[in-house]
Every structure is written in structure tokens, then in C-alpha cells.
Design an enzyme around this catalytic site. Structure first.
Site, PDB file in Angstrom:
ATOM      1  N   HIS A  17       0.840  -1.206   0.000  1.00  0.00           N
ATOM      2  CA  HIS A  17       0.000   0.000   0.000  1.00  0.00           C
ATOM      3  C   HIS A  17       0.874   1.255   0.000  1.00  0.00           C
ATOM      4  CE1 HIS A  17      -3.080  -2.609   2.354  1.00  0.00           C
ATOM      5  NE2 HIS A  17      -3.621  -2.404   1.181  1.00  0.00           N
ATOM      6  N   LYS A  41     -15.741  -7.568   5.489  1.00  0.00           N
ATOM      7  CA  LYS A  41     -14.431  -8.232   5.582  1.00  0.00           C
ATOM      8  C   LYS A  41     -14.064  -8.557   7.026  1.00  0.00           C
ATOM      9  CE  LYS A  41     -11.788  -7.270   1.404  1.00  0.00           C
ATOM     10  NZ  LYS A  41     -10.535  -6.704   0.898  1.00  0.00           N
ATOM     11  N   ARG A  90      -2.379  -6.097  -8.512  1.00  0.00           N
ATOM     12  CA  ARG A  90      -1.296  -7.051  -8.277  1.00  0.00           C
ATOM     13  C   ARG A  90      -1.254  -8.135  -9.341  1.00  0.00           C
ATOM     14  NH1 ARG A  90      -3.220  -7.635  -2.263  1.00  0.00           N
ATOM     15  NH2 ARG A  90      -5.072  -7.188  -3.483  1.00  0.00           N
ATOM     16  N   SER A 128      -2.820  -7.683   2.881  1.00  0.00           N
ATOM     17  CA  SER A 128      -3.078  -7.581   4.321  1.00  0.00           C
ATOM     18  C   SER A 128      -3.466  -8.951   4.873  1.00  0.00           C
ATOM     19  CB  SER A 128      -4.200  -6.579   4.598  1.00  0.00           C
ATOM     20  OG  SER A 128      -3.839  -5.302   4.158  1.00  0.00           O
TER      21      SER A 128
HETATM   22  P1  ADP Z   1      -9.933  -3.436  -0.442  1.00  0.00           P
HETATM   23  O1  ADP Z   1     -10.738  -4.134   0.598  1.00  0.00           O
HETATM   24  O2  ADP Z   1     -10.577  -2.169  -0.925  1.00  0.00           O
HETATM   25  O3  ADP Z   1      -9.458  -4.301  -1.566  1.00  0.00           O
HETATM   26  P2  ADP Z   1      -7.163  -3.387   0.473  1.00  0.00           P
HETATM   27  O4  ADP Z   1      -6.605  -2.689   1.658  1.00  0.00           O
HETATM   28  O5  ADP Z   1      -7.055  -4.873   0.432  1.00  0.00           O
HETATM   29  O6  ADP Z   1      -8.673  -2.913   0.391  1.00  0.00           O
HETATM   30  O7  ADP Z   1      -6.504  -2.831  -0.849  1.00  0.00           O
HETATM   31  C1  ADP Z   1      -6.612  -1.462  -1.195  1.00  0.00           C
HETATM   32  C2  ADP Z   1      -6.000  -1.253  -2.569  1.00  0.00           C
HETATM   33  O8  ADP Z   1      -4.607  -1.492  -2.498  1.00  0.00           O
HETATM   34  C3  ADP Z   1      -6.524  -2.214  -3.653  1.00  0.00           C
HETATM   35  O9  ADP Z   1      -6.581  -1.507  -4.881  1.00  0.00           O
HETATM   36  C4  ADP Z   1      -5.473  -3.283  -3.715  1.00  0.00           C
HETATM   37  O10 ADP Z   1      -5.436  -3.911  -4.981  1.00  0.00           O
HETATM   38  C5  ADP Z   1      -4.222  -2.455  -3.450  1.00  0.00           C
HETATM   39  N1  ADP Z   1      -3.141  -3.260  -2.903  1.00  0.00           N
HETATM   40  C6  ADP Z   1      -3.171  -4.085  -1.835  1.00  0.00           C
HETATM   41  N2  ADP Z   1      -1.963  -4.673  -1.622  1.00  0.00           N
HETATM   42  C7  ADP Z   1      -1.155  -4.209  -2.608  1.00  0.00           C
HETATM   43  C8  ADP Z   1       0.204  -4.447  -2.966  1.00  0.00           C
HETATM   44  N3  ADP Z   1       0.970  -5.334  -2.307  1.00  0.00           N
HETATM   45  N4  ADP Z   1       0.716  -3.789  -4.019  1.00  0.00           N
HETATM   46  C9  ADP Z   1      -0.072  -2.934  -4.728  1.00  0.00           C
HETATM   47  N5  ADP Z   1      -1.365  -2.671  -4.465  1.00  0.00           N
HETATM   48  C10 ADP Z   1      -1.900  -3.293  -3.408  1.00  0.00           C
END
Ligand code: ADP
Length: 159
Positions: A17, A41, A90, A128
Site C-alpha cells: 500500500h 471483511k 497485483r 493484508s
Molecule cells: P480493499 O478491501 O478495498 O481491496 P485493500 O486494503 O485490500 O482494500 O486494498 C486497497 C488497494 O490497495 C486495492 O486496490 C489493492 O489492490 C491495493 N493493494 C493491496 N496490496 C497491494 C500491494 N501489495 N501492491 C499494490 N497494491 C496493493
């Protein structure tokens, strides 16, 4: 002023992130990291805890602010007068859901564009959920999240 909103659950914030946030802040005048409630979630951390961890990690990024939102993302985007929604991509597995969301958000609010930043290769396997899984078994999450977040994870699982 070009304002971008980067929405997500951030449960908790990872280096993946943070990589997207830093790169977005090179492109846009302002980046609002928007932490969603996302009860579906069943988050490990409360909204406030997630926002606090992000604020701490982004303290050195002057263009970045952190806010929480409830309800529809697009209403938050409209309220903030943002022109862009940032999402990280990703793998192919992210694509279907992201594609659907981007098209739906465009339909609900055509004034905003969704922009995808491709994950850096070193973080493309990182989520996460995987961090929580490792931490729940007492595994080493350094290199995936900051030391502060790692301690918070430890506290949660110890408790
Ligand atoms: P959500 O529940 O909205 O998917 P996340 O916190 O899982 O929330 O992810 C938020 C955003 O960050 C999403 O667009 C996800 O694809 C992106 N994201 C999560 N992990 C990574 C990573 N390792 N590298 C790049 N983008 C990421």
C-alpha cells in the site's frame, strides 16, 4: 488542483500500500487515503486503528492525508471534489473485481476516473490477509509491514 482518493480496507497497511501511496503522491497534487469501514471483511483493526497506522506511516508525505469514510465511495469522492480514484493491481486475480468496481463507479459518477497503478514486483505477492495469517501464527512480518504495524499485529494476536 488534481485530487486523488486511494480507498481500501488497509487492515493493516502494508509496504505494498505504501508503495502505491508514495507513487501516487508523485503524480497528484493531493492524495487522500480513504479507509473504508468494510464490515463484510470483518476487520481485525478498528477504523480508527487503521487510520492511525496509515497517518503514522505517511507522516513524511506532505501531499497525503488520511480520512475514514462510511457508505458509498463515490459520495466521498464527490464530497472531496476529487477527480481520480487510485487502485493497485497485483495480479490477474485482482482484475475482475477491480474492473467491475471501476465501471460501476464510472456509471455512478462519470466525473471521476479510476487509475490503476501496477504493484511493484517486490510487493506483488503481498496482501493484508497474508500478513495477518503469518502474524496469527507468530511468524516474522518484517519486510512486509513497518515495525510499528508488526507490534500492533503481535498485540492483537497475543490478546
Ligand atoms: P480493499 O478491501 O478495498 O481491496 P485493500 O486494503 O485490500 O482494500 O486494498 C486497497 C488497494 O490497495 C486495492 O486496490 C489493492 O489492490 C491495493 N493493494 C493491496 N496490496 C497491494 C500491494 N501489495 N501492491 C499494490 N497494491 C496493493
Amino acid at each position: 488542483m488534481n485530487i486523488a482518493v486511494y480507498p481500501g480496507s488497509f487492515d493493516p497497511i502494508t509496504y505494498g500500500h505504501l508503495d502505491i501511496i508514495a507513487r501516487a503522491s508523485e503524480i497528484f497534487d493531493r492524495v487522500i487515503v480513504a479507509v473504508s469501514i468494510n464490515p463484510g471483511k470483518n476487520p481485525l483493526f478498528s477504523l480508527e486503528e487503521r487510520a492511525e497506522m496509515i497517518s503514522r506511516e505517511c507522516a513524511n508525505l506532505k501531499k497525503v492525508t488520511v480520512e475514514c469514510f462510511r457508505g458509498l465511495l463515490i459520495e466521498f469522492v464527490r464530497e472531496k471534489k476529487a477527480s481520480t480514484i487510485i487502485r493497485g493491481l497485483r495480479a490477474i486475480s485482482d482484475f475482475e473485481y477491480e474492473f467491475q468496481m471501476a465501471l460501476m463507479n464510472k456509471k455512478l459518477y462519470p466525473e471521476a476516473e479510476t487509475v490503476f497503478l501496477v504493484a511493484s514486483p517486490e510487493f506483488s505477492y503481498l496482501s493484508s490477509s497474508i500478513v495477518k495469517e503469518i502474524a496469527s501464527f507468530g511468524g516474522d512480518v518484517s519486510g512486509l509491514v513497518s515495525r510499528h504495524v508488526a507490534v500492533k499485529l503481535q498485540e492483537k494476536y497475543r490478546g
